[in-house]
Write an enzyme that holds these catalytic residues in place. Structure first.
Site, PDB file in Angstrom:
ATOM      1  N   SER A 145       0.785  -0.982   0.033  1.00  0.00           N
ATOM      2  CA  SER A 145       0.140  -0.529   0.218  1.00  0.00           C
ATOM      3  C   SER A 145       0.476   1.408  -0.442  1.00  0.00           C
ATOM      4  O   SER A 145       2.279   1.083   0.766  1.00  0.00           O
ATOM      5  CB  SER A 145      -0.684  -0.156   1.311  1.00  0.00           C
ATOM      6  OG  SER A 145      -1.449   1.037   1.719  1.00  0.00           O
ATOM      7  N   TYR A 158      -2.230  -1.242  10.277  1.00  0.00           N
ATOM      8  CA  TYR A 158      -2.411  -2.290   8.926  1.00  0.00           C
ATOM      9  C   TYR A 158      -0.869  -1.801   8.166  1.00  0.00           C
ATOM     10  O   TYR A 158      -0.548  -2.366   7.729  1.00  0.00           O
ATOM     11  CB  TYR A 158      -3.338  -1.240   8.240  1.00  0.00           C
ATOM     12  CG  TYR A 158      -3.915  -1.583   6.812  1.00  0.00           C
ATOM     13  CD1 TYR A 158      -4.082  -2.674   6.047  1.00  0.00           C
ATOM     14  CD2 TYR A 158      -3.066  -0.297   5.657  1.00  0.00           C
ATOM     15  CE1 TYR A 158      -4.132  -2.510   4.612  1.00  0.00           C
ATOM     16  CE2 TYR A 158      -3.671  -0.559   4.472  1.00  0.00           C
ATOM     17  CZ  TYR A 158      -3.680  -2.437   3.979  1.00  0.00           C
ATOM     18  OH  TYR A 158      -4.117  -2.151   2.792  1.00  0.00           O
TER      19      TYR A 158
END
Ligand code: NDP
Length: 253
Positions: A145, A158
């Site tokens: 990400s 995350y």
């Protein structure tokens, strides 16, 4: 028996994984895609791939449950034999995942373990257990990400897992290079999918904020990502190895 190469895409029923599966099929690659709960969505993707002239199978997988992986690979081996007439596949795309939005100060151990299991421990052992079925000269693509490069509040757990996957990518590339297997990270920016409750797509102020921080001036769409993954599985992509390829339209540069 198919002569096409075969990709295993986790979380191929929706969002980015769906787009990756379709992009791979458009490049003449057969697909085994996994879903967690949305079997109907997965079956629809299989039908779309078959309509494109490639073979496809959908299998259920909980990518956070390492104990389930031996049985899962038993199903993969059976599908490889019955559908594709082969014993190996060529490309593994570790894409499946769920979001977590929680401030560092408030993140619970249970939330931490949840993202750990699905975004790091799961892909670690899913890839390890894939090795006997993954062809020499194959490719592994780990989906990270943009949040592993830039920091936005609420993504500490995350993003830490995604950052760990980026480190793991380099170690996998180092150790699997002897088998001709290339390993890369693709790091999407904020993309309009169901991810995180569909926030990037449905929360208008967030959507506008992302667009305002993106050099190309809009939020990402699934179609911005699938082709990047598919390229890494082509002959032309063969010399790209141990890299982090961010596809974010230039977020926070
Ligand atoms: P979606 O929520 O649209 O899709 C998630 C996919 O993962 C679905 O196929 C879902 O299956 C599957 N899945 C969910 N939980 C599990 C589980 N426990 N085991 C196996 N499969 C599971 O998400 P995206 O497509 O947006 O995200 C895909 C990947 O991209 C994730 O790794 C995410 O972290 C990453 N990413 C996403 C960004 C974004 O802005 N969207 C940005 C950067 C990275 P089912 O349909 O059966 O529920």
């Amino acid at each position: 028996m198919s002569t096409s190469k075969i990709a295993l895409v986790t979380g191929g029923s929706r969002g980015l994984g769906r787009n990756m599966a379709l992009s791979l099929a458009r490049k003449g690659i057969d697909v085994i895609l996994t879903y967690h709960r949305q079997q109907a969505d997965a079956d629809a993707v299989v039908a779309e791939i078959v309509a494109l002239g490639q073979q496809a199978v959908a299998l259920q997988l909980d990518a956070a449950n390492v104990a389930s992986f031996p049985a899962f690979y038993g199903q993969v081996a059976a599908a490889l034999k019955s559908t594709y007439g082969t014993g190996q596949f060529d490309f593994l795309v570790n894409n499946a995942g769920t979001g977590l939005h929680a401030a560092f100060a408030d993140t619970t151990e249970a939330q931490f373990d949840e993202v750990l299991n699905i975004h790091l421990k799961g892909p670690f052992f899913l890839t390890q257990q894939a090795l006997p079925l993954l062809a020499d000269g194959g490719r592994i693509i780990n989906i990270s990400s943009g949040l592993a490069r830039f920091a936005l509040p609420g993504s500490s757990a995350y993003a830490a897992m995604k950052g760990a996957m980026e480190v793991l990518t380099r170690y996998q590339a180092k150790e699997l290079g002897a088998r001709g297997i290339a390993v890369n990270t693709v790091a999407p920016g904020a993309i309009e999918t169901d991810f995180g409750g569909g926030a990037v797509r449905d929360n208008a102020p967030l959507n506008a904020f992302v667009a305002s921080q993106t050099a190309l001036g809009r939020t990402g769409q699934p179609d911005d990502i699938g082709g990047v993954v598919a390229f890494l599985c082509t002959e032309e992509g063969r010399w790209v190895n141990a890299q982090r390829l961010e596809a974010s339209g230039g977020m926070f540069i």
